[in-house]
Design an enzyme around this catalytic site. Structure first.
Site, short mmCIF file in Angstrom:
data_model
loop_
_atom_site.label_atom_id
_atom_site.label_comp_id
_atom_site.label_asym_id
_atom_site.label_seq_id
_atom_site.Cartn_x
_atom_site.Cartn_y
_atom_site.Cartn_z
N ARG A 1 -4.13 -15.52 2.55
CA ARG A 1 -3.85 -16.95 2.45
C ARG A 1 -3.00 -17.37 3.64
O ARG A 1 -2.63 -16.54 4.48
CB ARG A 1 -3.09 -17.25 1.16
CG ARG A 1 -1.82 -16.39 1.04
CD ARG A 1 -0.94 -16.80 -0.09
NE ARG A 1 0.10 -15.83 -0.40
CZ ARG A 1 1.23 -15.67 0.27
NH1 ARG A 1 1.48 -16.42 1.34
NH2 ARG A 1 2.12 -14.77 -0.09
N LYS B 1 -2.54 -3.56 -4.33
CA LYS B 1 -1.84 -2.86 -3.26
C LYS B 1 -2.43 -1.49 -2.95
O LYS B 1 -2.48 -1.07 -1.79
CB LYS B 1 -0.36 -2.73 -3.62
CG LYS B 1 0.46 -4.00 -3.41
CD LYS B 1 1.94 -3.71 -3.63
CE LYS B 1 2.81 -4.88 -3.16
NZ LYS B 1 2.59 -6.09 -3.94
N GLU C 1 5.69 4.46 -3.26
CA GLU C 1 5.54 4.53 -1.81
C GLU C 1 6.89 4.85 -1.18
O GLU C 1 7.94 4.40 -1.68
CB GLU C 1 5.01 3.19 -1.29
CG GLU C 1 4.42 3.22 0.09
CD GLU C 1 3.69 1.92 0.39
OE1 GLU C 1 2.47 1.95 0.65
OE2 GLU C 1 4.34 0.86 0.35
#
Length: 448
Positions: free
Chosen positions: A295, A116, A200
């Site tokens: 994906r 991330k 975050e």
């Protein structure tokens, strides 16, 4: 086009990939655990190989056994679906080293976007907005408390190596941060082998919006609209729709452009999703990058419905080095689509409720209604895997018509044996903030 394809997955996504491959004349090979031997995807493939017991580590996540099955059956390519080995860069490299085609992006891109913090830093370099947060993994509690003073509360505490809504917590103050840090870090170490944490800024009244991108064989990257995935429980999606209601058109255009630029910057090929959070009200909305999934997404059918394409076919064409089936650069969306994830869980607390399927009746004969299912009457939902049983997708000319169609389709969908969340969706369609399109990621918590 590749001549044969091993599908390294199970349930509804395996059936869905097999369906497209069959239409294209591609021979299909299914791999399955011993307890999945009776599921539809196993019998629908041209060939099936049992690769181990129920535990995913001994079957669907076992790279050695999946590769051995591919070599033994003469598969030319491997499609990983979603989950399991789909974002495992080491597995993707081994597929290529074995001389097989990997139906997905380059392993280096999977590595980059699978972390991330690295992903966040990479897209920020292209100009995409990111939320205030840490630039490097936080590896101890004291450092987390210190970093929080700079980032500011409330915070999302995320497993840096996590994905799909796993390994996350919310902290409104230092006491909550200390509690969440230990829990998330420990979970991350167990699940992902990496205890690193990303802190975050948390946006409590946000919309979870994602952009579908497709990197073509010639290097072109296109955006195929966006999806609203804000109906969630425990950070796991339940309902997705496209186009996203109550989204400023100018912001939508900026998001799509930013997603394409991010894809170009990393040399993206095949299907991928750039996930964002949109905060603020109409006229003052903005977005920040959340993560990138390298994906095919569970919710890809809503994009297929509004764009009239088959994303699995496009994936196979890219992997085969072929051009797309149509000119995707100027493709325009039509109408509105909504997807409901039918899970084996109770509709109140959303706790898993596996069991033998004694009744399975899908809505049939309804226009604009599609069901991607992994089960049938006489099969069994086991606790060994995710609770997803099927996806109900509805499409109509307008959102209002799509919701009306959804009510009819939900009423015609009957499942007995395992618990199921169909009643929740009926309740959701009467929730005012959902029907008017102004809902945020807090909608399920407010309903419960």
């Amino acid at each position: 086009m590749i001549e044969s394809l091993l599908v390294a997955n199970r349930g509804e996504i395996a059936r869905r990939i097999i369906r497209t491959a069959r239409r294209l004349g591609v021979r299909t090979i299914a791999v399955h655990s011993d307890i999945d031997a009776g599921l539809p995807f196993v019998t629908e493939a041209d060939e099936a190989v049992e690769i181990g017991p129920a535990a995913p580590a001994e079957s669907y996540r076992n790279a050695e056994r999946v590769l051995a099955a591919a070599v033994r059956t003469g598969a030319a390519a491997i499609h990983p679906g979603y989950g399991f080995l789909s974002e495992n860069a080491a597995f993707a490299r081994r597929v290529r080293e074995a001389g097989l085609v990997w139906v997905g992006p380059d392993p280096d891109v999977i590595d980059l976007m699978g972390d991330k913090i690295n992903a966040r830093n990479a897209v920020a370099a292209t100009g995409m907005p990111v939320a205030p947060g840490t630039l490097d993994p936080v590896t101890d509690e004291a450092a987390a408390v210190e970093a929080a003073d700079t980032v500011g509360y409330p915070l999302m505490v995320k497993a840096s190596a996590g994905g799909g809504g796993m390994g996350m917590g919310i902290a409104h103050d230092e006491a909550e941060l200390r509690k969440q840090y230990g829990g998330v870090s420990g979970f991350a170490a167990r699940m992902f082998g990496d205890p690193g944490i990303l802190l975050e800024r948390y946006y409590p009244a946000a919309r979870h919006i994602e952009v579908q991108i497709l990197g073509l064989a010639d290097g072109t990257v296109v955006a195929l609209g966006e999806r609203n995935c804000s109906v969630q429980r425990r950070n796991q999606k339940l309902v997705e729709e496209s186009p996203s209601p109550d989204l400023d058109p100018g912001l939508r255009a900026r998001m799509l452009t930013a997603a394409v630029e991010a894809g170009k910057a990393v040399g993206y090929r095949n299907a991928g999703t750039v996930e964002c959070l949109v905060h603020g009200e109409q006229g003052a909305q903005d977005f920040v990058f959340l993560e990138m999934n390298t994906r095919l997404q569970v919710e890809h059918p809503v994009t297929e419905a509004v764009y009239g394409i088959d994303l699995v076919e496009e994936q196979l064409r890219v992997a085969s080095g072929l051009p797309p089936s149509t000119d995707l650069t100027g493709l325009q969306p039509h109408g509105h689509a909504v997807e409901f994830r039918v899970n084996a869980e109770d509709p109140i607390r959303f706790l898993p409720g596996p069991g033998a399927v004694t009744r399975w009746e899908e809505p049939v004969g309804l226009p604009g209604v599609r069901v991607d299912s992994g089960y049938a009457e006489g099969t069994k939902v086991t606790p060994a895997y995710d609770s997803l049983m099927a996806k109900l997708i509805v499409h109509a000319d307008t959102r209002e018509e799509a919701l009306t169609r959804a009510r009819e389709a939900l009423a015609a969908f009957a499942v007995s044996g395992p618990k199921n969340n169909l009643p929740f969706f009926t309740e959701l369609l009467d929730e005012p903030t959902f029907t008017d399109g102004t809902y945020t990621t807090s909608i399920v918590a407010k309903m419960r």
